[in-house]
Design an enzyme around this catalytic site. Sequence first.
Site: not given
Length: 960
Positions: A645, A647-648, A650, A762
Amino acid sequence: MGAKMGQIVLIICIMISTISAQENRDLESLRGLKRAWKNTPPSWDDGSDPCGGSWDGITCKNHRVKKILLPNMGLIGDLPRYIWQFSELEILDLSYNKGLTGSLTSEVQNLTKLTNLILVGCSLTGPIPDSIGNIQSLNYLSLNSNGFTGQIPPSIGNLMNLNWLDLTDNKLTGSIPVSNKRSPGLDMLTKAQHFHLGHNQLSGDIPPGLFNSNMKLFHVLLNNNTLWGPIPSTLGLVTSLQIVRLDSNSLSGNVPSNISNLTSLQKIYLSHNKLTGPIPNLTGMNDLCYIGLSNNTFDDQFGVPSWLLTLPALETIKMHSANLKGELPAALFTIPQLQNVDLSDNDITGTLDISSNPSTQLQLVDLRNNRIGDFIQQSEYKHSIGLILAGNPICRENDVNDSFCRTPTKTAPYSTPYNCRSPSCDSGLELSPNCQCAYPYKGSIFFRVPLFSSLVNSTFYTSLHDSIMVFFHKEGIPVDSLSLKNPQIDPNDYLMIDLEFFPSGEQKFNRAGIIALVSALNLGTFIAPKEFNFYFFIPETETVYTFMSEISGNGGAKRKSSNIGLIVGSVVGGCVLLVLLVLAGMYSFRHKERAEEAPRHSQPFALWDPTSGSGDVPQLKGARSFTFEELQNCTNNFSEINNIGQGGYGMVYKGNLPNGQLIAIKRARKGSSQGGLEFKNEIELLSRVHHKNVVGLIGFCFDKGEQMLVYEYIVNGTLKDSLSGRTGIRLDWMRRLKIALGTARGLQYLHDHADPPVIHRDVKTTNILLDERLVAKVADFGLSKPMSDADRTHVTTQVKGTMGYLDPEYYMTQQLTEKSDTYSFGVVMLELITARKPIDKGKYIVREVKEATNKDKKLYDLHEILDPTIGLSSDLNGLERFVDLALRCVEDRGNQRPAMSEVVKELESIMALVGLNPAESLSSHLTSYEGASKDYDYPYSNDSLFSYTGGDSSTKLHTK
Ligand SMILES: *[C@@H]1O[C@H](CO)[C@@H](O)[C@H](O)[C@H]1NC(C)=O
Ligand SMILES: *[C@@H]1O[C@H](CO)[C@@H](O)[C@H](O)[C@H]1NC(C)=O
Ligand SMILES: *[C@@H]1O[C@H](CO)[C@@H](O)[C@H](O)[C@H]1NC(C)=O
Ligand SMILES: *[C@@H]1O[C@H](CO)[C@@H](O)[C@H](O)[C@H]1NC(C)=O
C-alpha cells in the site's frame, strides 16, 4: 545489593535452564523429524538453528515450535514419535505427503496446545486413537483421504472447541457415536459447524441422538457410506443447516416431514438411497438452490411436485429415476434462477413446452429415456439451452441428427489463453501463459457447491484466474502465471478445474514457495470469487515436484555442535545474557541521567540522530530499533511484491521477520518533508500504547537516512476494503457491531487510559484495520496529539484530518477536543451501516442519513440507504439504537456529543440486546467467516496468524 542480585540471577538461571530443556527438546524433535523422513526441505540443514527462521515450514516463538507446515513436500517415512513431543505446537499440517505412513498413536494427546491438525491425503492407517478427545484446544481436525480404520472415537465428542470435523474418505466402520450415560458422542459438539464423514464404510442407523437443537451445524455430509434405516426427524431441529448430504447410502423409509423446518438449507442431497413414501414437501426453503432426489423409490408422482415452483432460489433439480409420471408443467422452466434440470429415466409423457418465458439462466435440461413425443421451444433459446431428449419417442421417430437427440460430453474445453505463439520448450519444461519455459506445479481445485451450472462461460474462469493471481501477488507467493484447464463435473458432482502454477523468475519453485502456495490454497487463506463458493485444492501427488535446490550440499558445515553442547551452551548463554541484562539494568539505573547525554552509546538510541532536527531521543517502551539491512532482508529488498500500500507518507511493505512474525513497514518517502517530528511523535506514542484495539508498534528504523515504522501486520486490511467488498469478507450486522465496539474501545483507551492521553485526529475507515478474527484495530497516529493535563479540555492547533470525517466545530474554531474523535467515529458508524463514502458525488453521509431517518418506521425507514450486504433486515436488531448513537456522535456541537466511554457503554448494551456477549471472545460469531458467501467458514478461529477461511478438503483424494 550485589549479593541479593546474585541470588535472583541464580534462581532465574534455574528457571531458564528448565525452559531451555524444553526448547531443546523441540529442537531435538525437529532434528528427529529430519532423520525420520526423506525429502525434508534442504534448508533443514543440520548446522543451523531449526528455530532460527531458516528451516522451511517451521515457525517458532521463543524457541518453541508453534507451527509445522509441510504440505505436499514429498515426505517419505513414518510418523515418528518425535512429532508428539511439541508441547507448544498449534498447527500441524502435513497434508498431501503420500509417502507418509504410520498411524496416530495415543501420544497425539501430548500436543496439548494444538488447534489445527491437518493430515489430509497421506497414507496413514490404523485407528484414530481415543486420546484425541483430550486435545481440548482442537478447533480444526482434518484427517480426510487416508486409510484410517476402526470406529470414529466417541471421545471426539469431548472436543468442545471443535469447529471442523473432517474424516472423509477413509475406511472408518461402525456406527456414528452419540453420547449416552457412559460415553461421549458427536452430538456434544455444539460449537461444530462441519461434520464431514462421507466416503467411509460407516454403517447402522443415523442415530436420532446425533442431532439436537443446540447445534450450530452448517454442513452435515454423510454421503457414500452404508448407512441404513430412516432419516431421523431430529435432523429438523438443526435449523442452522445449509448443506445436507445423505446421498449414496441405503437409507429407507419416509423422509421426515419436519425437514421443512430447515429454512436455511441451500443444498439437499438424498439421491441414491431407498427412500419411500411421498417426495418431501420443501415449501418455505427460500435459500434452497440444489435438490437431489434421484434414484429412490418414492411414491409415483404425477409431473414434478408443484411446490418446486415456489422455491425462489432453485437452480438445480436432480430427479433422475424418481418415478415421475405424466406431463411437465411449462411453469417449471420459469423458475427464475433455474439452470440445470435432470429428470432422466422417468416416465414423463406428452409435449415438452419451454416456450413461455423460460429462466434466462437455463443451461441444461436432461430428459433422456422418457416418453416425450414432441416439444415446443422459442427459437431464440434453441441454441443456448442444452437439451437432451435421447431415448424419447421424439428421437426415435425423427431424424437422430437433431442435436438434442445426441448425448453431449461433460467437459467444456477451456484453458487459459497463451499470450504468444508457442515456442517449444526443452523436455520436462512446459510453456507458461506468459511464454516462459518452466516446471509448473500442478494440482486440481474442486468446488463442491459452485453457484453456477454452465461450464462454457469463460468469464467465470478468468475471474477465478485473476483473483488467484491477485492474491498471490498480495501475499508475495512467487507465481508468475497460472493456467486453468479442463473444467468438468466429477462423479461426486463437484466442479473440478486443473491448475498449473508457473514459478516467478526461476524455472522451478523452491520449498518455501510451494509451502506458501499450497498452504494458502489448502488451508483456505485464498478466498475464491463468490460464484465459485468454497473449494479445496488437491496437488498432483503422482509425481513429486523436484524443487529448485536452494542450499548446496555443504551448507551443513557451517556450524555443528553436539546437543549436550547446545543445551549447556544455551543455559550458560541464557545466564550470561541475564547477568549482562542485570548489569545493564544497574548501569542504566545509575546512569539514568547521563544516558540521555550520550545517546549514541546504547541501542536503540544509537541510531537516532538528534542533529536531524527531530528533537530529543524518542522515549521508547518495548519498541526496538531495526537496521536498514534487517528490514531490507525481510522485505526482499523492498520488492514490488512486498508492497502492500501507499499513502501520503510513503510506501507500506509487508515483511517477515526471521522469527516468522509478519510485519508491516511504513517507509517514509525519501526527502518527505513531513519527516522528523511526526515520525518521532508516532514512535513515542505508539510504543506507549498497548491495547487490543490499537495497532501495536514493534519498532522503527532510523538508519541510512530512512524513517520506517514497524507495526504488527494486520491480515485483513482496512475496514474500508472490507466495506467496499474488496477483501471478500462479508460483514454482517453482528460483525459490524463488534467492529464498532472494538474501534470505540480503542479510542476510549487513547482518550482515557493512554499516558499521556491521545486524540487521534484522523479516525476513518482506512485507519481501522481488521485482524484475522476481525478484531478492529485503530491505526495511524501520524497526526495524533498527546494532551498534557493543562490542555485536557482543548488544544489549539492547525487543523488536520480527512475531509468527510472532520469535526466541523474543530474546523471552525481550531480547538481540538476528544469530541472531535467522537465526531469522526460517528461518521465511521454511518459508513458501517451504509458502506457509502462519507462524501460521495457531493452528498454528505451525515446529511443523507439524517434526512432519510424516519423514526416512526421500522429500521427508521433506512432500507434504501443500508448496505445490502449487511444481512436480512429482519435480523438487524438494535439498528435503530445504533443510528441514534451515530447521530448523537455527529452533533454539530462537541458538548452535545457523547464521550467515547459513553459510546462504548451504549454499544455494549446494543450488543447485549442482539444477544452477543460483548466480553466474549469472538469465536462463536466470527467462526463463520463468510468470504462473500454463506459457505465460507473460518476454521482457524484461534489466534493463528493466518486468515484461513474454509478450505473444505473433505473428499476423495483425486488421482489421475
Ligand atoms: C507424552 O506424555 C507422557 C506423559 O506425560 C510421557 O510419558 C510421554 O513420554 C510423552 N510422549 C512423547 C512422545 O512426548
Ligand atoms: C459415491 O456414490 C455415487 C453413487 O452411488 C458414485 O457414483 C460415486 O462414484 C461414489 N463416489 C465414490 C468416490 O466412490
Ligand atoms: C417443525 O416441524 C414440525 C412438524 O412439521 C412442526 O410441528 C414444528 O412446529 C416445527 N418447529 C419449528 C421450530 O418450526
Ligand atoms: C406443501 O407445504 C405447504 C406449506 O406447508 C402447503 O401449503 C402445500 O399445500 C404443501 N404442498 C403439497 C403438495 O403437499
